[in-house]
Scaffold this motif. Structure first.
Motif, PDB file in Angstrom:
ATOM      1  N   ALA A 192       0.822  -1.219   0.000  1.00 43.99           N
ATOM      2  CA  ALA A 192       0.000   0.000   0.000  1.00 43.99           C
ATOM      3  C   ALA A 192       0.850   1.261   0.000  1.00 43.99           C
ATOM      4  CB  ALA A 192      -0.920   0.010   1.223  1.00 43.99           C
ATOM      5  N   ARG A 193       0.359   2.281  -0.677  1.00 45.91           N
ATOM      6  CA  ARG A 193       0.994   3.608  -0.608  1.00 45.91           C
ATOM      7  C   ARG A 193       0.234   4.514   0.363  1.00 45.91           C
ATOM      8  NH1 ARG A 193       1.194   8.661  -4.682  1.00 45.91           N
ATOM      9  NH2 ARG A 193       2.699   9.791  -3.417  1.00 45.91           N
ATOM     10  N   TRP A 194      -1.089   4.273   0.483  1.00 42.98           N
ATOM     11  CA  TRP A 194      -1.972   5.152   1.264  1.00 42.98           C
ATOM     12  C   TRP A 194      -2.762   4.355   2.277  1.00 42.98           C
ATOM     13  CZ3 TRP A 194      -1.369  10.181  -0.087  1.00 42.98           C
ATOM     14  CH2 TRP A 194      -0.943  10.480  -1.386  1.00 42.98           C
ATOM     15  N   ILE A 195      -3.298   5.088   3.294  1.00 43.65           N
ATOM     16  CA  ILE A 195      -4.301   4.520   4.195  1.00 43.65           C
ATOM     17  C   ILE A 195      -5.511   5.449   4.186  1.00 43.65           C
ATOM     18  CG2 ILE A 195      -3.311   5.650   6.266  1.00 43.65           C
ATOM     19  CD1 ILE A 195      -4.168   3.091   7.841  1.00 43.65           C
ATOM     20  N   ASP A 196      -6.696   4.871   4.257  1.00 39.95           N
ATOM     21  CA  ASP A 196      -7.950   5.633   4.179  1.00 39.95           C
ATOM     22  C   ASP A 196      -8.862   5.141   5.305  1.00 39.95           C
ATOM     23  OD1 ASP A 196     -10.251   6.975   3.259  1.00 39.95           O
ATOM     24  OD2 ASP A 196     -10.051   6.259   1.192  1.00 39.95           O
ATOM     25  N   VAL A 197      -9.750   6.021   5.768  1.00 37.42           N
ATOM     26  CA  VAL A 197     -10.737   5.673   6.792  1.00 37.42           C
ATOM     27  C   VAL A 197     -12.086   6.243   6.378  1.00 37.42           C
ATOM     28  CG1 VAL A 197     -11.388   5.914   9.223  1.00 37.42           C
ATOM     29  CG2 VAL A 197      -8.992   5.864   8.618  1.00 37.42           C
ATOM     30  N   PHE A 198     -13.142   5.467   6.552  1.00 36.43           N
ATOM     31  CA  PHE A 198     -14.507   5.973   6.334  1.00 36.43           C
ATOM     32  C   PHE A 198     -14.957   6.573   7.671  1.00 36.43           C
ATOM     33  CE2 PHE A 198     -19.105   4.524   5.057  1.00 36.43           C
ATOM     34  CZ  PHE A 198     -19.434   5.829   4.714  1.00 36.43           C
ATOM     35  N   CYS A 199     -14.829   7.906   7.779  1.00 38.32           N
ATOM     36  CA  CYS A 199     -15.159   8.612   9.014  1.00 38.32           C
ATOM     37  C   CYS A 199     -16.589   9.129   8.876  1.00 38.32           C
ATOM     38  CB  CYS A 199     -14.159   9.752   9.233  1.00 38.32           C
ATOM     39  SG  CYS A 199     -14.456  10.661  10.761  1.00 38.32           S
ATOM     40  N   GLU A 200     -17.527   8.389   9.407  1.00 40.41           N
ATOM     41  CA  GLU A 200     -18.941   8.714   9.184  1.00 40.41           C
ATOM     42  C   GLU A 200     -19.747   8.014  10.270  1.00 40.41           C
ATOM     43  OE1 GLU A 200     -19.520  10.236   5.789  1.00 40.41           O
ATOM     44  OE2 GLU A 200     -21.518  10.742   6.523  1.00 40.41           O
ATOM     45  N   ARG A 201     -20.898   8.580  10.615  1.00 36.52           N
ATOM     46  CA  ARG A 201     -21.801   7.884  11.540  1.00 36.52           C
ATOM     47  C   ARG A 201     -22.091   6.481  10.971  1.00 36.52           C
ATOM     48  NH1 ARG A 201     -25.417  10.401  15.109  1.00 36.52           N
ATOM     49  NH2 ARG A 201     -25.081  12.402  14.082  1.00 36.52           N
ATOM     50  N   GLY A 202     -21.962   5.448  11.781  1.00 35.05           N
ATOM     51  CA  GLY A 202     -22.192   4.077  11.286  1.00 35.05           C
ATOM     52  C   GLY A 202     -20.909   3.403  10.817  1.00 35.05           C
ATOM     53  N   GLN A 229     -19.941  12.326   3.784  1.00 32.69           N
ATOM     54  CA  GLN A 229     -20.710  11.788   2.659  1.00 32.69           C
ATOM     55  C   GLN A 229     -22.202  11.761   2.974  1.00 32.69           C
ATOM     56  OE1 GLN A 229     -19.985   7.620   1.696  1.00 32.69           O
ATOM     57  NE2 GLN A 229     -21.384   7.650  -0.028  1.00 32.69           N
ATOM     58  N   LEU A 230     -22.559  11.157   4.104  1.00 28.39           N
ATOM     59  CA  LEU A 230     -23.979  10.895   4.373  1.00 28.39           C
ATOM     60  C   LEU A 230     -24.594  11.983   5.252  1.00 28.39           C
ATOM     61  CD1 LEU A 230     -23.635   7.035   4.968  1.00 28.39           C
ATOM     62  CD2 LEU A 230     -24.165   8.247   2.835  1.00 28.39           C
ATOM     63  N   GLY A 231     -23.742  12.777   5.884  1.00 27.35           N
ATOM     64  CA  GLY A 231     -24.244  13.865   6.725  1.00 27.35           C
ATOM     65  C   GLY A 231     -23.068  14.687   7.204  1.00 27.35           C
ATOM     66  N   PRO A 232     -23.355  15.787   7.925  1.00 25.39           N
ATOM     67  CA  PRO A 232     -22.249  16.581   8.476  1.00 25.39           C
ATOM     68  C   PRO A 232     -21.459  15.718   9.456  1.00 25.39           C
ATOM     69  CG  PRO A 232     -24.409  17.613   8.915  1.00 25.39           C
ATOM     70  CD  PRO A 232     -24.682  16.271   8.320  1.00 25.39           C
ATOM     71  N   GLY A 233     -20.179  16.030   9.646  1.00 19.10           N
ATOM     72  CA  GLY A 233     -19.374  15.212  10.565  1.00 19.10           C
ATOM     73  C   GLY A 233     -17.955  15.713  10.628  1.00 19.10           C
ATOM     74  N   PRO A 234     -17.115  14.995  11.368  1.00 19.34           N
ATOM     75  CA  PRO A 234     -15.753  15.479  11.629  1.00 19.34           C
ATOM     76  C   PRO A 234     -14.731  15.122  10.552  1.00 19.34           C
ATOM     77  CG  PRO A 234     -16.171  13.462  12.861  1.00 19.34           C
ATOM     78  CD  PRO A 234     -17.434  13.751  12.101  1.00 19.34           C
TER      79      PRO A 234
END
Ligand code: NIG
Ligand code: FE
Length: 414
Positions: A192-202, A229-234
């Motif tokens: 891998a070159r990158w790391i990603d996180v889905f930072c979202e409610r749920g 994506q699905l709503g406001p968030g951090p």
């Protein structure tokens, strides 16, 4: 071998110091490619000779598309989920676990064949660089093999073990975070070159996402975030705080998110005025396919934030590999001009991947170019759904003829 593309009606260089406007457009141009690099750019009347020649016959030539966000290693199909959404069901991201089940059950060969087919599909639509994420394995072995397969297809590979918490960890999400930061990251790291996180409610909250990104950064990976994506968030503010290369989706932004992204602006002496170091990557295929409101690209552009466009190609929220489709949506639905959308799909994607050798046509850059079956880039949005890619040069290697109008070539295998 060298090759000249001559008789180019409109050449988009993305070099504002070289041609007109932000796209750096040059009329009646020629480009010489030598091996996998661009060797010369200038007026067609001055073009030097080369071993082979493509006569573009007045067509437009553009940098190849840079798709900086795609999830291509998966098995199964969620067409029924799409149909349910079109009948009024909302998208929640819950279907990710369905794809995880199918992906874990698939053989290496099945995953490889399906990902290869999608890369080929993207290439025939003008994509010359594609980022590929894991994220449908969600255990050590299946995340590692997803990335191994992705690395056979691109150098832009992203570890997304933090896509959602898999069912077996529902009762203890922090135990899953520890797995991601420990053994899973160790197994993913070589591919891998990158790391990603889905930072979202749920999915993952800010503390969990920060922990995972910090572990990835300590292991030497660059940072990317799925956020807002699905709503406001951090997500957006976390991406800026951590110095991520890109925060992707950006559908629900408040003023503080815009200010945070704008604060990362790097003022440089570039002819096009500098860029924000955390790019806002917009994925309109996801809003199309989930029937959601589109992000407000104008608000980002007016704040001088660097915007990229990408497909988000995945079986749940955006099953398209077509960058021209995303450009058309961005123009029609998101308030971008055709020039802004094309820039975002080429140079914007290159910024999102922190690459300066792609996304532009300039001496020394990679020879990744598209010959359109049209006289100008405007046709990408003006003629939606039409196969307008006549030829793709990928690292200097020309594809076979792809469109209805033949070009004239000399010295190329037919
Ligand atoms: O970027 N947002 C999270 N992940 C994907 C969707 C994945 C899926 O639904 O399978 C996205 O839209
Ligand atoms: Fe995504």
């Amino acid at each position: 071998m060298s090759m000249v593309i001559t008789n180019i009606g409109e050449l988009v260089t993305n070099d504002a110091g070289f041609g007109k406007g932000r796209l750096g457009i040059v009329q009646d141009a020629a480009v010489v490619v030598d091996g996998d690099r661009i060797a010369w750019v200038g007026a067609a009347s001055d073009a030097p000779a080369a071993d082979a020649r493509i006569d573009a016959d007045g067509a437009a030539v553009l940098p190849g598309f840079v798709d900086s966000h795609a999830h291509l290693v998966f098995a199964g199909d969620r067409a029924a989920e799409f149909a349910a959404r079109m009948a009024g069901e909302p998208y929640t991201g819950g279907g990710i676990r369905t794809t995880v089940g199918a992906t874990r059950a698939a053989s290496d060969d099945e995953l490889r064949r399906s990902a290869t087919r999608l890369v080929t599909e993207a290439r025939s639509q003008g994509t010359t660089t594609i980022e590929i994420k894991s994220g449908y394995g969600l255990n050590v072995a299946d995340e590692a093999r997803s990335l191994r397969i992705a690395a056979e297809l691109t150098s832009e590979t992203t570890f997304l073990g933090a896509h959602v918490v898999p069912a077996e960890y529902s009762d203890d999400p922090w135990a899953y975070v520890s797995l991601v930061c420990g053994p899973m990251l160790a197994a993913a790291r070589p591919h891998a070159r990158w790391i990603d996180v889905f930072c979202e409610r749920g999915a993952f909250d800010a503390d969990q996402a920060r922990t995972i990104l910090a572990a990835g950064q300590a292991a030497g990976l660059g940072l990317r975030v799925h956020g807002n994506q699905l709503g406001p968030g951090p997500g957006v503010r976390l991406a800026v705080e951590m110095g991520a290369a890109s925060v992707d989706h950006c559908t629900h932004l408040d003023d503080a998110d815009i200010d945070a992204l704008a604060s990362t602006r790097l003022d440089c002496m570039c002819a096009d005025g500098g860029h924000s170091s955390t790019v806002a990557t917009l994925l309109p295929g996801a809003e199309f396919s989930t029937r959601s409101p589109y992000p407000d690209a104008r608000r980002l552009l007016d704040a001088n934030i660097t915007v990229a466009l990408a497909t988000d190609c995945n079986p749940g929220s955006s099953y398209t590999s077509s960058m021209p489709f995303c450009i058309a949506l961005a123009v029609r639905e998101m308030g971008m001009t055709p020039a802004e959308a094309l820039w975002a799909a080429t140079a914007g994607g290159a910024h999102a991947l922190r690459r300066d050798d792609i996304g532009r046509i300039a001496v020394g850059a990679r020879a990744d170019l598209i010959v359109l079956d049209a006289p100008s880039h405007l046709h990408l949005a003006y003629r939606p759904g039409v196969p307008l890619i006549r030829r793709v040069l990928h690292g200097g290697v020309p594809s076979h003829h792809l469109a209805t109008t033949p070009d004239r070539t000399e010295g190329l295998p037919s």
